[in-house]
Design a protein around this motif. Structure first.
Motif, PDB file in Angstrom:
ATOM      1  N   VAL A 214      -2.230  -1.553   0.743  1.00 33.51           N
ATOM      2  CA  VAL A 214      -1.657  -0.216   0.649  1.00 33.51           C
ATOM      3  C   VAL A 214      -2.317   0.659   1.714  1.00 33.51           C
ATOM      4  O   VAL A 214      -3.530   0.571   1.932  1.00 33.51           O
ATOM      5  N   ASP A 215      -1.521   1.496   2.359  1.00 36.29           N
ATOM      6  CA  ASP A 215      -2.060   2.443   3.328  1.00 36.29           C
ATOM      7  C   ASP A 215      -2.966   3.425   2.583  1.00 36.29           C
ATOM      8  O   ASP A 215      -2.497   4.243   1.783  1.00 36.29           O
ATOM      9  N   GLY A 216      -4.257   3.358   2.856  1.00 33.09           N
ATOM     10  CA  GLY A 216      -5.226   4.188   2.145  1.00 33.09           C
ATOM     11  C   GLY A 216      -5.200   5.648   2.532  1.00 33.09           C
ATOM     12  O   GLY A 216      -5.998   6.429   1.989  1.00 33.09           O
ATOM     13  N   HIS A 217      -4.315   6.037   3.448  1.00 33.40           N
ATOM     14  CA  HIS A 217      -4.179   7.445   3.823  1.00 33.40           C
ATOM     15  C   HIS A 217      -2.783   7.985   3.478  1.00 33.40           C
ATOM     16  O   HIS A 217      -2.441   9.095   3.872  1.00 33.40           O
ATOM     17  N   ASP A 218      -2.018   7.202   2.715  1.00 30.60           N
ATOM     18  CA  ASP A 218      -0.705   7.603   2.227  1.00 30.60           C
ATOM     19  C   ASP A 218      -0.837   7.870   0.732  1.00 30.60           C
ATOM     20  O   ASP A 218      -0.854   6.937  -0.080  1.00 30.60           O
ATOM     21  N   ILE A 219      -0.951   9.145   0.369  1.00 28.48           N
ATOM     22  CA  ILE A 219      -1.254   9.478  -1.025  1.00 28.48           C
ATOM     23  C   ILE A 219      -0.154   9.022  -1.973  1.00 28.48           C
ATOM     24  O   ILE A 219      -0.431   8.504  -3.067  1.00 28.48           O
ATOM     25  N   ALA A 220       1.088   9.168  -1.570  1.00 31.77           N
ATOM     26  CA  ALA A 220       2.206   8.750  -2.439  1.00 31.77           C
ATOM     27  C   ALA A 220       2.142   7.254  -2.709  1.00 31.77           C
ATOM     28  O   ALA A 220       2.311   6.800  -3.857  1.00 31.77           O
ATOM     29  N   THR A 242      -8.231   1.659   4.811  1.00 30.82           N
ATOM     30  CA  THR A 242      -8.663   2.984   5.245  1.00 30.82           C
ATOM     31  C   THR A 242      -9.329   2.891   6.609  1.00 30.82           C
ATOM     32  O   THR A 242      -9.684   1.811   7.084  1.00 30.82           O
ATOM     33  N   HIS A 243      -9.511   4.046   7.222  1.00 29.59           N
ATOM     34  CA  HIS A 243     -10.127   4.145   8.543  1.00 29.59           C
ATOM     35  C   HIS A 243     -11.400   4.960   8.403  1.00 29.59           C
ATOM     36  O   HIS A 243     -11.342   6.172   8.153  1.00 29.59           O
ATOM     37  N   LYS A 244     -12.538   4.313   8.566  1.00 34.19           N
ATOM     38  CA  LYS A 244     -13.829   4.983   8.454  1.00 34.19           C
ATOM     39  C   LYS A 244     -13.941   6.061   9.528  1.00 34.19           C
ATOM     40  O   LYS A 244     -13.617   5.836  10.693  1.00 34.19           O
ATOM     41  N   GLY A 245     -14.390   7.251   9.121  1.00 39.96           N
ATOM     42  CA  GLY A 245     -14.545   8.347  10.070  1.00 39.96           C
ATOM     43  C   GLY A 245     -13.257   9.074  10.402  1.00 39.96           C
ATOM     44  O   GLY A 245     -13.228   9.912  11.313  1.00 39.96           O
ATOM     45  N   ARG A 246     -12.188   8.815   9.652  1.00 37.20           N
ATOM     46  CA  ARG A 246     -10.867   9.361   9.979  1.00 37.20           C
ATOM     47  C   ARG A 246     -10.894  10.894  10.092  1.00 37.20           C
ATOM     48  O   ARG A 246     -11.489  11.577   9.265  1.00 37.20           O
ATOM     49  N   GLY A 247     -10.248  11.386  11.137  1.00 40.64           N
ATOM     50  CA  GLY A 247     -10.107  12.819  11.326  1.00 40.64           C
ATOM     51  C   GLY A 247     -11.202  13.468  12.134  1.00 40.64           C
ATOM     52  O   GLY A 247     -11.107  14.654  12.459  1.00 40.64           O
TER      53      GLY A 247
END
Length: 626
Positions: A214-220, A242-247
């Motif tokens: 699951v895309d760990g940055h897609d809340i839905a 997920t992507h560590k350090g995202r943003g």
């Protein structure tokens, strides 16, 4: 919007559209706050959407969300009413890990990896036995922590537990400190790449239900998967990418993962805010010395448990990539693997934080010491570390390792001694050796003024005006403060000898002989008093029949609070001022020894130290003369 979130219930009324700017606000908050205090930045930037989804689907604290290696719980703290990060990891501020004292939303305080699944299994068993079928148990574990053996022991039990509804959320960012290693990492990578036509996952082959990736940055998408997992009624793995350090661009672009855990930085540039001229760290000194040793000795190899850079092995690895082995977060395996390497004719150096060696004590005892394997353990962050809280103080090694037969333990007092004693350690091929040093910068070298047996004499002055004489045994990094204390005591007329035993286990026979010449013996160690070096010396003095009081200044057997190292040392009585005051008090209460007589102005004791006092082959003196 973040300021309006006082509990997870406030999240449930937000629309999906509102969650996007809230995620951005949380990331901005984390960068600004953690850059000012230091802390774990990269892991928390990567779990913003995941944490929001967890708290929207589950009802914490009735539903328990357990964070493995709890440094990734900053967002969880923000969403559970803890938004004052001004004193993060400082006294009277927020802990850098889950803390039961802070919130009912924190059930466990694990800050060592691979434990959450076992907690979750036990918690789910308890709820089933108590008939509480409406409570969910969620364990969030990273792909790095899944390399630890405890995680697989728990999965083995959960796989056979169809009636225990545990939601196992894998936060898969492909990293621990650096890229995750081993067969599991390769399997997760295959799952990421496989799409819908993938082969069954390892988890499904074990009998666990699996949802993802699951895309760990897609809340839905996260919420949908978590709701399905909750409704399943048994153990379910939800695999989140997920992507560590995202943003935060500096963290996203850093290949060395220097933003996993940071000190104070300039948020705009990502650069450390360290003052110019800061001293070298103990870790850096070790890194340089091991690299030199690698040049000299081809049989030296190194092992790390997923902490290549934090323990200083990266320099050795750059020079000798085929002689460094990263085994993942698996300290037990690292130790026994090292025993195997020693049996194969190599000399392994296992570099690990002192607090993490506790996890492999049985392996040190039975797999290394019992087999007389020549393995050297280098314990970084030994003693009081402070900011990371009670679990990370490396204060147990001097006590727990005392009982290991044949083991030799050195506590270098300065950079020069670290290099010298590392070389002495790798010369030992028939027993485990240990070096320990603290977190932080190395101070100036503390020169010896004399050598007695294997002891370095760091300071010596005679008593004046009828005052008594004290022997101060300085263990490792406490040497500098002990010399300072001695100088202060000398101003009072007290006679003081300060010695560094160098090898804190076994104790040199000369130390017992030297104790007989003094009115008081004080051991100062950055370790637990119970069973530590001071306790071993007091036992040796008692076995020799000496009537010399022995006082041990060290760390109490207690979990120390979050605070700076200097603050804690002051609080537990290991500062120069506290030690000076305590030694003067002890000397004032010392009664005269009736067995001592004056002979030509010198005190003479005819007590002979026991022949077994030093395992290093030193013979006891025929007569102790002060």
């Amino acid at each position: 919007m973040l300021a309006d979130i006082r509990s997870p219930r406030d999240l449930k009324d937000l629309t999906p559209e509102q969650l996007v700017p809230l995620s951005a606000e949380i990331r901005s908050f984390l960068v600004e706050a953690v850059s000012r205090t230091g802390g774990h930045l990269g892991p928390n930037l990567g779990v913003v959407e995941l944490t929001l989804a967890l708290h929207r689907v589950f009802d914490s604290p009735r539903d328990h969300i357990l964070w493995d290696t709890g440094h990734q719980a900053y967002v969880h703290k923000l969403l559970t009413g803890r938004q004052d990060f001004s004193r993060l990891r400082r006294r009277d501020g927020l802990s850098g890990y889950p803390s039961r004292a802070e919130s009912a939303h924190d059930l466990i305080e694990n800050s060592h990896a691979s434990t959450a699944l076992s907690y979750a299994d036990g918690l789910a068993r308890a709820y089933r036995l108590r008939g509480q079928s409406d409570r969910a148990v969620v364990a969030v574990i990273g792909d790095g922590a899944l390399t630890g053996g405890m995680a697989w022991e728990a999965l083995n039990n959960l796989a056979a537990a169809r009636d225990r509804p545990v939601v196992i959320v894998i936060n898969d960012n492909g990293r621990s400190y650096t890229p995750t290693v081993g067969g599991l990492a390769e399997h997760l990578a295959a799952l990421r790449a496989g799409g819908e036509r993938r082969a069954p996952s390892l988890f499904e082959n074990l009998g666990l239900a699996y949802l993802g990736p699951v895309d760990g940055h897609d809340i839905a998408a996260l919420e949908a998967a978590l709701r399905a997992a909750r409704a399943a009624g048994g153990p379910v793995v939800v695999h989140c990418l997920t992507h560590k350090g995202r943003g935060y661009r500096h963290a996203e672009d850093d290949p060395l993962d220097r933003f996993h855990g940071i000190g104070v930085i300039d948020a705009a540039t990502g650069r450390p805010a360290t003052a110019a001229g800061a001293p070298r760290t103990w870790t850096a000194v070790f890194a340089e010395e091991l690299a030199r040793l690698g040049d000299e000795r081809a049989e030296v190899v190194a092992l790390t448990a997923a902490m290549l850079h934090p323990t200083g092995l990266d320099r050795f690895a750059h020079a000798y990539p085929d002689r460094v082995f990263d085994v993942g977060i698996a300290e037990q395996h690292a130790v026994t693997c090292a025993a195997g390497l020693a049996a194969g004719g190599l000399h392994p150096v296992v570099a690990v934080y002192a607090t993490f060696l506790n996890r492999a004590f049985d392996q040190v005892l039975m797999d290394v010491a019992l087999h007389r394997a020549g393995v050297t353990f280098v314990l970084d962050r030994a003693g009081v570390t402070g900011e990371d809280g009670p679990s990370h103080n490396g204060m147990w090694d001097l006590s727990v390792l005392q009982v290991v037969p044949g083991l030799r333990l050195a506590a270098p007092r300065d950079a020069a001694q670290l290099g010298a004693q590392l070389r002495e350690a790798v010369e030992v091929t028939d027993a485990p050796t240990v070096l320990r040093f603290p977190k932080g910068g190395v101070g100036p070298d503390v020169p010896a003024v004399d050598r007695i047996g294997g002891l370095d004499v760091l300071y010596r002055n005679a008593a004046s005006g009828g005052h008594r004489e004290a022997l101060v045994v300085a263990v490792g990094v406490m040497a500098a403060v002990c010399v300072k204390v001695a100088e202060r005591l000398a101003a009072h007329g007290v006679g003081v000898t300060v010695v560094d035993p160098r090898w804190a286990k076994p104790l040199d026979a000369a130390l017992v002989s030297l104790a007989a010449r003094h009115d008081l013996v004080v051991t100062v160690e950055d370790g637990v008093r119970a069973g530590g070096v001071g306790a071993a010396l007091a036992q040796a003095v008692g076995d020799a029949g000496l009537d010399v009081p022995c006082h041990n200044a060290g760390i109490p057997a207690a979990f120390l609070p979050v605070a700076g190292r200097s603050e804690l040392l002051e609080e537990i009585g290991l500062s120069a001022t506290a030690l000076e005051r305590e030694i003067l008090r002890l000397l004032a209460h010392r009664t005269a020894d009736p067995r001592r007589t004056a002979e030509n102005g010198l005190a003479v004791s005819r007590i002979r130290p026991p022949a077994v006092a030093g395992v290093n082959g030193l013979k006891p003196e025929r007569e102790v003369r002060a």
